[in-house]
Design a protein around this motif. Structure first.
Motif, PDB file in Angstrom:
ATOM      1  N   GLN A   1      31.635  72.017  53.215  1.00 21.63           N
ATOM      2  CA  GLN A   1      30.444  72.460  52.493  1.00 21.63           C
ATOM      3  C   GLN A   1      30.131  73.927  52.755  1.00 21.63           C
ATOM      4  O   GLN A   1      29.678  74.631  51.867  1.00 21.63           O
ATOM      5  N   ALA A   2      30.358  74.375  53.993  1.00 22.36           N
ATOM      6  CA  ALA A   2      30.080  75.770  54.347  1.00 22.36           C
ATOM      7  C   ALA A   2      31.032  76.191  55.455  1.00 22.36           C
ATOM      8  O   ALA A   2      31.305  75.421  56.370  1.00 22.36           O
ATOM      9  N   LEU A   3      31.523  77.415  55.347  1.00 24.87           N
ATOM     10  CA  LEU A   3      32.340  78.031  56.387  1.00 24.87           C
ATOM     11  C   LEU A   3      32.011  79.514  56.389  1.00 24.87           C
ATOM     12  O   LEU A   3      32.375  80.244  55.462  1.00 24.87           O
ATOM     13  N   VAL A   4      31.259  79.945  57.401  1.00 19.54           N
ATOM     14  CA  VAL A   4      30.811  81.334  57.485  1.00 19.54           C
ATOM     15  C   VAL A   4      31.225  81.898  58.837  1.00 19.54           C
ATOM     16  O   VAL A   4      30.980  81.302  59.874  1.00 19.54           O
TER      17      VAL A   4
ATOM     18  N   ASP B   1      25.932  81.383  53.343  1.00 17.04           N
ATOM     19  CA  ASP B   1      26.491  80.571  52.264  1.00 17.04           C
ATOM     20  C   ASP B   1      25.306  79.838  51.637  1.00 17.04           C
ATOM     21  O   ASP B   1      24.481  79.267  52.352  1.00 17.04           O
ATOM     22  N   THR B   2      25.203  79.867  50.331  1.00 16.01           N
ATOM     23  CA  THR B   2      24.025  79.312  49.664  1.00 16.01           C
ATOM     24  C   THR B   2      24.329  78.077  48.838  1.00 16.01           C
ATOM     25  O   THR B   2      23.584  77.752  47.909  1.00 16.01           O
ATOM     26  N   LEU B   3      25.398  77.370  49.169  1.00 21.18           N
ATOM     27  CA  LEU B   3      25.726  76.161  48.423  1.00 21.18           C
ATOM     28  C   LEU B   3      26.369  75.147  49.351  1.00 21.18           C
ATOM     29  O   LEU B   3      27.348  75.449  50.020  1.00 21.18           O
ATOM     30  N   GLY B   4      25.797  73.937  49.426  1.00 18.73           N
ATOM     31  CA  GLY B   4      26.399  72.893  50.245  1.00 18.73           C
ATOM     32  C   GLY B   4      25.407  71.807  50.626  1.00 18.73           C
ATOM     33  O   GLY B   4      24.196  72.029  50.695  1.00 18.73           O
ATOM     34  N   THR B   5      25.937  70.613  50.869  1.00 12.27           N
ATOM     35  CA  THR B   5      25.130  69.476  51.303  1.00 12.27           C
ATOM     36  C   THR B   5      25.302  69.266  52.798  1.00 12.27           C
ATOM     37  O   THR B   5      26.167  69.884  53.434  1.00 12.27           O
TER      38      THR B   5
END
Length: 198
Positions: A118-121, A156-160
């Protein structure tokens, strides 16, 4: 009292003489001391130095959170290409989790839900062996950010979000150690993440 002595031996034999009221002494390679390793007089391979806390022992909300860790790498681990997880919340699997990890000299925050990334920053700036570093990773639906050492936040601005039930500290630390950690039950503001890690 816990005492450590760091030294660089020269080639040849090394003899250590322990005297006084000393208990649980050990000698190990590297500049970061680990926890005591019972050996019963023989060389042993230690198990992972990991602490797992069930979510029933503290408030582990599912709607948002923030992970924080202060750690140091040693012996080339900072630039190791393998993923070295420092702290994570999960459900006992890799399919539902939030974590802070290091790989190839970068500290990163990662979220996986239903076995889908969902997110990888990755935080800005390279990790250096032997230098204490602070990393914070905040997460909420469609709102993720990681900061290291007060640097520029990466978002990151998208993910559950996954469903988690435990906190794991020191999951994959072959060389290095954690001196501080925290879990916050809310997505701390990005400016506060910077202040927390400065």
């Amino acid at each position: 009292d816990r005492v450590q002595l760091v030294f660089t031996p020269s080639a040849g034999s090394l003899t250590l003489t322990v005297s006084g009221d000393v208990r649980m002494e050990q000698c190990e390679a590297g500049s970061w001391r680990s926890s005591y390793i019972p050996t019963a007089g023989a060389t042993v391979t230690r198990a992972a130095d990991t602490c797992t806390l069930a979510g029933t022992l503290f408030n582990l909300p599912q709607s948002a959170g923030t992970l924080y860790v202060r750690n140091s790498w040693d012996g080339g681990t900072a630039t190791d290409a393998s993923n070295r997880t420092m702290i994570q919340v999960d459900d006992g699997t890799n399919t539902e989790r939030h974590l802070i990890y290091n790989a190839s000299g970068l500290s990163s925050g990662r979220t996986t839900d239903v076995n889908t990334l969902q997110a990888l920053v990755s935080a800005s700036g390279a990790v250096v062996d032997g230098v204490l570093s602070r990393t914070a990773y905040g997460f909420a639906p469609d709102d993720f950010a990681v900061v290291r050492d007060g640097g520029t936040p990466v978002a990151d601005t998208l993910g559950t979000l996954p469903t988690t039930n435990r906190l794991v500290i020191g999951h994959q630390l072959p060389n290095g150690g954690i001196s501080e950690f925290a879990f916050f039950g809310s997505r701390i503001a990005t400016a506060t993440l910077q202040a927390l890690t400065a």
